[in-house]
Enzyme design. Structure first.
Site, mmCIF file in Angstrom:
data_model
loop_
_atom_site.group_PDB
_atom_site.id
_atom_site.type_symbol
_atom_site.label_atom_id
_atom_site.label_comp_id
_atom_site.label_asym_id
_atom_site.label_seq_id
_atom_site.Cartn_x
_atom_site.Cartn_y
_atom_site.Cartn_z
ATOM 1 C CE LYS A 217 -3.471 2.754 0.221
ATOM 2 N NZ LYS A 217 -4.458 2.759 1.296
ATOM 3 C CB CYS A 271 -3.866 7.603 0.719
ATOM 4 S SG CYS A 271 -5.087 6.553 1.530
#
Length: 423
Positions: A217, A271
């Site tokens: 990720k 993010c």
């Protein structure tokens, strides 16, 4: 250890947790949503959302009405627990060190209701090793249960990491269609987690270990950040050389192996603006490109502010008065209300401080002004900003703004960071 999963608990009912809870509920799975925000819990139990996500209002209402989803502030027993809480930076650190206190609080909260055979999955984007740390917190609270670190495949509790990878504004679709990386503390943990996600995911569920899943990720978002930094750096170069960066990128992208992204006022969201620093904090000497990209993107709002200051000086010289400024957009990306780490909000906040009583804001996805701007700027309609303001700053390429005619008043000064009015 292979008993069916009848009830899922979503810990954290924000931009990731709530859509995830709804997706499970829509498949006929009993879902308990756990959150410390009592107001959000009450709204959810009435079938009302507290975030903006296309399609979520109706989907939540149907889930609640059908009895498959309810929310609570008190931990309850379930067969699987998905933790989707924030992982921001530590406020006491100047080095962008990740703060796992929310993960720790969530872990210790659910520990008393765990039972043998349960699965605990960390979905929050986290530094490498966070899933193992989560398991350790659980083990501290429940010495009567066994965990993978000490009992491997035979552990009472299964532990895994499955990072979300959705695009805000498309959450309900991407939660189902996107492939998922399933990182288990053991192979048995990965298998158990894969069974859970295949209950709702049409995409592939690919098994690996939890550390690789965590790094996957971070790698995905760092890749995006580096490519955005290249586009943002191009915009600086083109401005200096008198070249239209939007035309330049359009031409360069005609090359069959070139796909340059679009520049903007910076990078926001929980993010891409955050995750690369998790890598830098753990491997500072090795992550030189990743660090530089972050620095380029973090500095872009200052460049935008400098352009605005220049426009203010020119307008003041021309009219003899301080101009009125309008910022179009506060969200971190188009067509959503999410302002986390938003460069647009950062720019607007600075403008409100520097030019008090001279700032208007146009944000179609906000009903009220964010706390940073309350009493410092006015939330107005586009039509009012176009008439009243001397400087227009386009910060977010909402569809509403794209549909507007290009502002054409001769005396207007336009700073377009998204290429909506200047391509």
């Amino acid at each position: 250890m292979t008993s069916p999963i009848h009830t899922v608990c979503l810990v954290g009912l924000g931009y990731i947790g709530l859509p995830t809870a709804v997706v499970f509920a829509l498949r006929g799975i009993k879902v308990v949503g756990l959150d410390v925000n009592a107001s959000a819990v009450n709204k959810i139990n009435k079938g009302e959302t507290h975030i903006v996500e296309p399609g979520l209002d109706d989907a939540l209402r149907r889930s609640v009405d059908a009895g498959y989803l309810r929310a609570t502030t008190t931990p309850e027993a379930a067969d699987a627990f998905l933790i989707a809480v924030p992982t921001p930076f530590r406020e006491d650190s100047a080095e962008n060190v990740p703060d796992l206190s929310y993960v720790e609080a969530a872990s210790r909260a659910i520990a008393p209701v765990l039972k043998p055979g349960d699965l605990v999955v960390l979905e929050s984007t986290s530094p490498v090793g966070a899933t193992e740390q989560m398991a350790d917190w659980l083990a501290q609270e429940r010495p009567d249960l066994t965990f993978p670190a000490t009992h491997g495949e035979d552990s009472d509790i299964r532990i895994a990491h499955c990072p979300e990878r959705i695009l805000p504004g498309h959450a309900l679709t991407e939660l189902i269609t996107n492939d998922r990386i399933i990182g288990g503390a053991t192979k048995a943990c990965s298998s158990r987690a894969r069974l859970l996600y295949k209950m709702v995911v049409d995409g592939d569920c690919i098994e690996t270990d939890c550390r690789t899943a965590e790094m996957a990720k971070l790698t995905e978002n760092s890749f995006r950040d580096v490519n955005i930094a290249f586009a943002n750096e191009l915009s600086l170069i083109c401005d200096k050389l008198g070249i239209n960066v939007w035309e330049l990128i359009r031409l360069a992208n005609h090359h069959p192996r070139v796909n340059i992204l679009q520049p903007g006022p910076g990078v926001g969201g929980h993010c891409i603006a955050v995750d690369p620093w998790f890598i830098v904090s753990q491997a500072p000497e090795e992550s030189r490109i990743i660090r530089t990209a972050r620095e380029v993107n973090d500095s872009k709002p200052e460049w935008v502010l400098a352009k605005i200051h220049q426009a203010v000086a020119e307008s003041t010289a021309e009219t003899g008065r301080t101009p009125r400024i309008a910022c179009f957009g506060l969200a971190f990306k188009p067509n959503i209300d999410d302002m986390r780490e938003s460069p647009a909000l950062r720019i607007a906040t600075r403008l409100a401080e520097i030019y008090p009583d001279r700032l208007d804001v146009v944000e179609p996805f906000a009903e009220t002004m964010p706390a940073e701007l309350v009493g410092k700027a006015n939330l107005v309609k586009p039509s009012k900003a176009l008439v009243d303001c001397d400087i227009l700053v386009l910060l977010v390429d909402h569809d509403n703004f794209k549909a507007m005619p290009v502002p054409a008043r001769r005396e207007l000064k336009i700073i377009d960071t998204r290429g909506v009015w200047s391509r």
